[in-house]
Scaffold this motif. Sequence first.
Motif, PDB file in Angstrom:
ATOM      1  N   ALA A 245     -75.657   5.399 -87.339  1.00 51.22           N
ATOM      2  CA  ALA A 245     -76.976   6.025 -87.438  1.00 51.22           C
ATOM      3  C   ALA A 245     -77.592   6.357 -86.078  1.00 51.22           C
ATOM      4  N   PRO A 246     -77.625   5.430 -85.111  1.00 50.85           N
ATOM      5  CA  PRO A 246     -78.264   5.775 -83.828  1.00 50.85           C
ATOM      6  C   PRO A 246     -77.558   6.903 -83.083  1.00 50.85           C
ATOM      7  N   LEU A 247     -76.257   7.072 -83.312  1.00 48.14           N
ATOM      8  CA  LEU A 247     -75.497   8.087 -82.592  1.00 48.14           C
ATOM      9  C   LEU A 247     -75.896   9.493 -83.012  1.00 48.14           C
ATOM     10  N   ALA A 248     -76.544   9.626 -84.148  1.00 49.26           N
ATOM     11  CA  ALA A 248     -76.996  10.945 -84.580  1.00 49.26           C
ATOM     12  C   ALA A 248     -77.993  11.538 -83.593  1.00 49.26           C
ATOM     13  N   TYR A 249     -78.656  10.684 -82.812  1.00 51.11           N
ATOM     14  CA  TYR A 249     -79.626  11.192 -81.841  1.00 51.11           C
ATOM     15  C   TYR A 249     -78.956  12.022 -80.749  1.00 51.11           C
ATOM     16  N   THR A 250     -77.654  11.809 -80.505  1.00 50.61           N
ATOM     17  CA  THR A 250     -76.987  12.563 -79.450  1.00 50.61           C
ATOM     18  C   THR A 250     -76.881  14.045 -79.791  1.00 50.61           C
ATOM     19  N   GLU A 251     -77.108  14.410 -81.051  1.00 49.72           N
ATOM     20  CA  GLU A 251     -77.124  15.823 -81.411  1.00 49.72           C
ATOM     21  C   GLU A 251     -78.204  16.566 -80.625  1.00 49.72           C
ATOM     22  N   MET A 252     -79.283  15.853 -80.282  1.00 51.33           N
ATOM     23  CA  MET A 252     -80.368  16.491 -79.543  1.00 51.33           C
ATOM     24  C   MET A 252     -79.925  16.949 -78.159  1.00 51.33           C
ATOM     25  N   VAL A 253     -78.934  16.266 -77.580  1.00 50.59           N
ATOM     26  CA  VAL A 253     -78.463  16.638 -76.253  1.00 50.59           C
ATOM     27  C   VAL A 253     -77.872  18.050 -76.290  1.00 50.59           C
ATOM     28  N   VAL A 254     -76.969  18.280 -77.245  1.00 51.43           N
ATOM     29  CA  VAL A 254     -76.339  19.597 -77.378  1.00 51.43           C
ATOM     30  C   VAL A 254     -77.364  20.614 -77.883  1.00 51.43           C
ATOM     31  N   ALA A 255     -78.236  20.201 -78.789  1.00 50.37           N
ATOM     32  CA  ALA A 255     -79.243  21.115 -79.324  1.00 50.37           C
ATOM     33  C   ALA A 255     -80.156  21.630 -78.215  1.00 50.37           C
ATOM     34  N   THR A 256     -80.486  20.758 -77.271  1.00 52.79           N
ATOM     35  CA  THR A 256     -81.312  21.188 -76.142  1.00 52.79           C
ATOM     36  C   THR A 256     -80.591  22.242 -75.312  1.00 52.79           C
ATOM     37  N   ALA A 257     -79.297  22.027 -75.096  1.00 54.04           N
ATOM     38  CA  ALA A 257     -78.520  22.971 -74.284  1.00 54.04           C
ATOM     39  C   ALA A 257     -78.369  24.326 -74.966  1.00 54.04           C
ATOM     40  N   VAL A 258     -78.024  24.324 -76.268  1.00 58.91           N
ATOM     41  CA  VAL A 258     -77.818  25.608 -76.947  1.00 58.91           C
ATOM     42  C   VAL A 258     -79.147  26.318 -77.181  1.00 58.91           C
ATOM     43  N   GLY A 259     -80.239  25.552 -77.346  1.00 58.94           N
ATOM     44  CA  GLY A 259     -81.543  26.171 -77.490  1.00 58.94           C
ATOM     45  C   GLY A 259     -81.940  26.929 -76.237  1.00 58.94           C
ATOM     46  N   TRP A 260     -81.622  26.343 -75.070  1.00 60.80           N
ATOM     47  CA  TRP A 260     -81.902  27.031 -73.807  1.00 60.80           C
ATOM     48  C   TRP A 260     -81.009  28.252 -73.641  1.00 60.80           C
ATOM     49  N   TYR A 261     -79.727  28.107 -73.990  1.00 58.17           N
ATOM     50  CA  TYR A 261     -78.770  29.189 -73.749  1.00 58.17           C
ATOM     51  C   TYR A 261     -79.034  30.392 -74.648  1.00 58.17           C
ATOM     52  N   PHE A 262     -79.264  30.146 -75.941  1.00 55.15           N
ATOM     53  CA  PHE A 262     -79.380  31.247 -76.888  1.00 55.15           C
ATOM     54  C   PHE A 262     -80.807  31.762 -77.048  1.00 55.15           C
ATOM     55  N   PHE A 263     -81.801  30.876 -76.897  1.00 53.61           N
ATOM     56  CA  PHE A 263     -83.172  31.272 -77.195  1.00 53.61           C
ATOM     57  C   PHE A 263     -84.123  31.118 -76.016  1.00 53.61           C
ATOM     58  N   GLY A 264     -83.604  30.713 -74.855  1.00 55.56           N
ATOM     59  CA  GLY A 264     -84.427  30.636 -73.659  1.00 55.56           C
ATOM     60  C   GLY A 264     -85.409  29.492 -73.635  1.00 55.56           C
ATOM     61  N   ASP A 265     -85.186  28.461 -74.447  1.00 54.23           N
ATOM     62  CA  ASP A 265     -86.071  27.295 -74.474  1.00 54.23           C
ATOM     63  C   ASP A 265     -85.616  26.298 -73.411  1.00 54.23           C
ATOM     64  N   PHE A 266     -86.075  26.497 -72.169  1.00 57.63           N
ATOM     65  CA  PHE A 266     -85.636  25.624 -71.078  1.00 57.63           C
ATOM     66  C   PHE A 266     -86.416  24.313 -71.103  1.00 57.63           C
ATOM     67  N   PRO A 267     -85.718  23.178 -71.109  1.00 58.30           N
ATOM     68  CA  PRO A 267     -86.388  21.879 -71.199  1.00 58.30           C
ATOM     69  C   PRO A 267     -87.238  21.580 -69.966  1.00 58.30           C
ATOM     70  N   ASP A 268     -88.350  20.879 -70.168  1.00 61.22           N
ATOM     71  CA  ASP A 268     -89.162  20.437 -69.042  1.00 61.22           C
ATOM     72  C   ASP A 268     -88.737  19.027 -68.635  1.00 61.22           C
ATOM     73  N   ALA A 269     -89.459  18.443 -67.688  1.00 62.31           N
ATOM     74  CA  ALA A 269     -89.064  17.143 -67.136  1.00 62.31           C
ATOM     75  C   ALA A 269     -89.056  16.045 -68.202  1.00 62.31           C
ATOM     76  N   LEU A 270     -90.070  16.035 -69.086  1.00 66.77           N
ATOM     77  CA  LEU A 270     -90.113  15.013 -70.128  1.00 66.77           C
ATOM     78  C   LEU A 270     -88.966  15.165 -71.120  1.00 66.77           C
ATOM     79  N   THR A 271     -88.572  16.405 -71.377  1.00 65.96           N
ATOM     80  CA  THR A 271     -87.436  16.626 -72.274  1.00 65.96           C
ATOM     81  C   THR A 271     -86.170  16.032 -71.670  1.00 65.96           C
ATOM     82  N   PHE A 272     -85.954  16.257 -70.371  1.00 70.21           N
ATOM     83  CA  PHE A 272     -84.787  15.662 -69.723  1.00 70.21           C
ATOM     84  C   PHE A 272     -84.845  14.133 -69.768  1.00 70.21           C
ATOM     85  N   LEU A 273     -86.052  13.573 -69.663  1.00 67.93           N
ATOM     86  CA  LEU A 273     -86.202  12.126 -69.776  1.00 67.93           C
ATOM     87  C   LEU A 273     -85.789  11.659 -71.172  1.00 67.93           C
ATOM     88  N   GLY A 274     -86.239  12.389 -72.194  1.00 67.13           N
ATOM     89  CA  GLY A 274     -85.865  12.034 -73.554  1.00 67.13           C
ATOM     90  C   GLY A 274     -84.371  12.123 -73.779  1.00 67.13           C
TER      91      GLY A 274
END
Length: 301
Positions: A245-274
């Motif tokens: 169950a806790p490992l499902a959170y790692t999906e957010m790591v890839v989701a953050t990357a593809v969101g930036w690449y495809f839709f231009g949603d670049f993470p801010d400092a707090l996002t990188f902390l998360g």
Amino acid sequence: MPTALSRPATAPLIGVAFMLGAMALLPFLDVFAKFLGQQGVPVLQIVWARLFVGAIIALPFALPHQGVKGLIPDRPGYHSFRAGFLILATFCFFLSLKYLPIADALAIFFVQPLVVTVLSALVLKEAVPRNRWAAVAVGFVGTLIIIRPGFVALNPGSLLALAAGSFLAIYFVMTRHISGRAPAMVTTFQTNMIGAAALSLAMPLVWHTPSLEQWLMFAGLGVIATFGHYLIVRAYDYSEASLLAPLAYTEMVVATAVGWYFFGDFPDALTFLGVAVLIACALYITLTERNRATPDAIEQP
């Protein structure tokens, strides 16, 4: 295929590896779904395509195991009920994207590891160590750091994402309950087949004639969903639901990357902390299980 009495000492780590692979693949499912939704394809048709194409892809991999006869579920009622929760989870999540940014919806959706852990203890009667409860809590905090605006106000999208996470948690727990009864790809085919057959009845009411590009994205949905959930089924063959169950959170790591690449949603400092918190959570679980996999935990005869 490992059973409850023949799992090697390293089985939990194998399950962790399968789960991490699935979480790295599945965010691309949301990319295709978002593109299709932006082009006016009905949500129900997107869900149907994900299951229909998935069934076609899984079929040649499932047949060699037990032949045509083996494709029929041994417990059709249970499998249909389980497939229904996957349909509901997928539909609710895709629909929530009409009301919320994809990252906000995904943050709320990640209530599912909490629900999985609770259901694992109450329904599957699994012993859940304190470190796993702590990992779930820390992972959830990491998700909140990434998507902090998503919990400010309640709207239909929030409720839909919450429902999607809860439905998927039930699907995961039901998957764990039948792990080992059939090869993983057979189980994957059965789920897709049942879901596609049920949704095909509704297609005449919502059908949108796809373009060639949209058919290709439908194919992408099927490939990603099939092999992503195949990896999840394999993970549950080796590891307990509350561990994964806790490992499902790692999906957010890839989701953050593809969101930036495809839709231009670049993470801010707090996002990188998360994201750093999520990675630390996954590494902690992996290292803990490696320490538990001692020679005393050899296969039982």
